[in-house]
Design a protein around this motif. Structure first.
Motif, PDB file in Angstrom:
ATOM      1  N   THR A 244      92.305 -11.651 -94.951  1.00 16.49           N
ATOM      2  CA  THR A 244      91.323 -11.601 -93.867  1.00 16.49           C
ATOM      3  C   THR A 244      90.577 -10.282 -93.939  1.00 16.49           C
ATOM      4  N   PRO A 245      89.251 -10.309 -94.027  1.00 17.30           N
ATOM      5  CA  PRO A 245      88.507  -9.048 -94.151  1.00 17.30           C
ATOM      6  C   PRO A 245      88.627  -8.199 -92.892  1.00 17.30           C
ATOM      7  N   ASP A 246      88.596  -6.878 -93.071  1.00 24.12           N
ATOM      8  CA  ASP A 246      88.569  -5.976 -91.924  1.00 24.12           C
ATOM      9  C   ASP A 246      87.259  -6.130 -91.153  1.00 24.12           C
ATOM     10  N   ILE A 247      86.197  -6.338 -91.895  1.00 22.50           N
ATOM     11  CA  ILE A 247      84.871  -6.548 -91.286  1.00 22.50           C
ATOM     12  C   ILE A 247      84.293  -7.823 -91.874  1.00 22.50           C
ATOM     13  N   GLU A 248      84.102  -8.830 -91.047  1.00 22.94           N
ATOM     14  CA  GLU A 248      83.547 -10.091 -91.547  1.00 22.94           C
ATOM     15  C   GLU A 248      82.033  -9.979 -91.682  1.00 22.94           C
ATOM     16  N   VAL A 249      81.554 -10.254 -92.877  1.00 24.74           N
ATOM     17  CA  VAL A 249      80.111 -10.284 -93.127  1.00 24.74           C
ATOM     18  C   VAL A 249      79.829 -11.537 -93.937  1.00 24.74           C
ATOM     19  N   LYS A 250      79.125 -12.477 -93.348  1.00 27.89           N
ATOM     20  CA  LYS A 250      78.788 -13.706 -94.046  1.00 27.89           C
ATOM     21  C   LYS A 250      77.510 -13.521 -94.858  1.00 27.89           C
ATOM     22  N   PRO A 251      77.357 -14.301 -95.914  1.00 30.93           N
ATOM     23  CA  PRO A 251      76.097 -14.222 -96.669  1.00 30.93           C
ATOM     24  C   PRO A 251      74.923 -14.510 -95.751  1.00 30.93           C
ATOM     25  N   ALA A 252      73.894 -13.710 -95.867  1.00 24.51           N
ATOM     26  CA  ALA A 252      72.734 -13.863 -94.986  1.00 24.51           C
ATOM     27  C   ALA A 252      71.518 -13.235 -95.655  1.00 24.51           C
ATOM     28  N   ARG A 253      70.414 -13.431 -95.046  1.00 19.29           N
ATOM     29  CA  ARG A 253      69.178 -12.795 -95.512  1.00 19.29           C
ATOM     30  C   ARG A 253      68.560 -12.057 -94.331  1.00 19.29           C
ATOM     31  N   LEU A 254      68.273 -10.783 -94.537  1.00 22.78           N
ATOM     32  CA  LEU A 254      67.750  -9.944 -93.468  1.00 22.78           C
ATOM     33  C   LEU A 254      66.238 -10.133 -93.350  1.00 22.78           C
ATOM     34  N   THR A 255      65.804 -10.470 -92.152  1.00 23.60           N
ATOM     35  CA  THR A 255      64.371 -10.633 -91.899  1.00 23.60           C
ATOM     36  C   THR A 255      63.911  -9.522 -90.958  1.00 23.60           C
ATOM     37  N   PRO A 256      63.210  -8.534 -91.482  1.00 23.58           N
ATOM     38  CA  PRO A 256      62.783  -7.418 -90.621  1.00 23.58           C
ATOM     39  C   PRO A 256      61.818  -7.896 -89.539  1.00 23.58           C
ATOM     40  N   ILE A 257      61.917  -7.290 -88.375  1.00 21.34           N
ATOM     41  CA  ILE A 257      60.983  -7.560 -87.279  1.00 21.34           C
ATOM     42  C   ILE A 257      59.965  -6.431 -87.256  1.00 21.34           C
TER      43      ILE A 257
END
Length: 434
Positions: free
Chosen positions: A367-380
């Motif tokens: 189990t990861p200490d920090i969960e980060v799922k694959p995603a794509r960052l969309t700047p505002i």
């Protein structure tokens, strides 16, 4: 005393016991511990009668003539496939291919596979291979190879069908969670040469090491990569390192211990427990410290399995690294390859491994200490705002603006969000350490 009704059954019974013990006795490490146990084996006579009867019925009544060798080898394969997804009988070709894969070169598609509900399950595609380029994913189920259904097909037979000469095609029918209905993918076989360790600098003082699988020399390659990253960093000192174990199917147990040893200088790395004394092993760290205490973030995902989970679990238990990503695959068993006669082998699950704190990863995963799922960052886009520097007659600071590395960071945010988050965490840790 006569135990069997049928003439062939007695012959089968005489064959069964030697075949069952050959792998243990031909391996010196196993022979001594099992010599006394072999004498005390109680044979299940009724089941052996059934085996002999089925063997005879097939010989007499099956629509085609089947030779004894084929029937016996199929019986051995069935005996092993019924144990767990990873135990298998290796004929001479399979045995040779297994040895090649641990050395880093083999022919095929670049897939690590297992079985699930009679279908072939993808554990992970290997980087830079036809399977990875075709977009195959961990947990995809293969239901057809060309026009052959794989339901109930022995794993070794399916692997044989996936291997082949370079530049030949194979059509797969895939079932994927979240996708409506099966879909087809055509792959072109290639000669798979796996470089197990890759490294690069993400930014000045921040390094990256990617391990695709654990081969015999992976530990040495990681030490070389660490040395090079330190040397190439400003002031010869890394401030942070990302160790990428995503989609790493595992490999050689000793290599996993060697990699973990590169990051810790004392304490337990991993231990195994099995029914036999010589299946119990303990790996401990040595005083060498090639990582030099650099802060580490390890990236994992659902394709992180076996040896890569050993490394993740060890460094997590030692609080030596932050584990980031998603839950790992959960393969916590150890397979021992036992040589048999005529260049054959037996891959048998002989133990479970445990992290330093005593955790079993089998069917659980890391189990990861920090969960980060694959995603794509969309700047505002920010609204138009005026800063001090935009005002007429503003005073200058008298200092040269510091250069930044926004281009690298922005690129990572768009192409690999998990790596972007890992690098951001390392930067924050470096700031606090100042």
């Amino acid at each position: 005393m006569r135990l069997f009704k049928h003439p062939l059954a007695g012959t089968i019974a005489q064959l069964c016991l030697p075949l069952a013990l050959t792998g243990f006795l031909q391996n010196p490490a196993w022979a001594e511990s099992n010599a006394n146990e072999a004498e005390a084996i109680d044979l299940p006579l009724e089941e052996l009668r059934n085996f002999g009867e089925v063997f005879e019925r097939i010989k007499r009544a099956y629509v085609h003539d089947v030779d004894d060798k084929t029937l016996l080898q199929n019986a051995i394969r069935g005996m092993l496939s019924g144990l767990d997804p990873h135990s298998a009988y290796l004929d001479s070709e399979d045995f040779s291919e297994l040895q090649e894969s641990t050395q880093g070169e083999f022919g095929g598609l670049g897939l690590e596979v297992g079985t699930e509900n009679g279908f072939i399950k993808i554990i992970t595609p290997i980087d830079d291979t036809p399977a990875a380029r075709a977009g195959l994913r961990p947990h995809d189920l293969i239901i057809k190879l060309d026009d052959t259904p794989v339901k109930g097909l022995p794993l070794n037979k399916a692997i044989d069908m996936m291997r082949g000469k370079p530049n030949t095609n194979l059509r797969m029918t895939i079932v994927r969670e979240g996708v409506d209905g099966p879909f087809e993918v055509t792959l072109v076989r290639d000669l798979i040469r796996v470089t197990s360790v890759k490294h690069k600098s993400l930014e000045p003082n921040f390094g990256y090491i990617r391990i695709t699988q654990f081969q015999v020399h992976t530990g040495e390659e990681v030490v070389k990569a660490l040395t090079k990253l330190h040397q190439d960093s400003p002031n010869k000192k890394l401030k942070g390192l990302v160790l990428d174990l995503r989609n790493n199917p595992g490999g050689v147990l000793q290599a996993a211990a060697d990699v973990a040893n590169a990051f810790i200088s004392e304490g337990l790395i991993v231990y195994t427990e099995g029914r036999l004394n010589n299946a119990e092993m303990r790996f401990t760290a040595t005083e060498e410290n090639p990582a030099q205490g650099v802060p580490v973030v390890i990236l994992i995902n659902e394709g992180t399995a076996s040896a890569s989970e050993i490394v993740s679990g060890a460094l997590q238990d030692h609080r030596r690294a932050v584990i980031m990503g998603t839950q790992s695959f959960g393969k916590g068993s150890v397979q021992t390859v036992l040589p048999l006669a005529n260049d054959r082998g037996l891959k048998l699950t002989t133990a479970l491994y445990y992290t330093p704190s005593g955790r079993s990863i089998q069917a659980q995963g890391i189990t990861p200490d920090i969960e980060v799922k694959p995603a794509r960052l969309t700047p505002i886009e920010a609204k138009l705002q005026i800063k001090e520097a935009d005002l007429d007659g503003h005073l200058e600071s008298g200092q040269t603006p510091e250069s930044d590395s926004k281009s690298t960071t922005e690129s990572l945010a768009n192409t690999d969000y998990q790596l972007f988050e890992a690098l951001s965490l390392l930067k924050g840790m470096a700031i606090l350490q100042k």
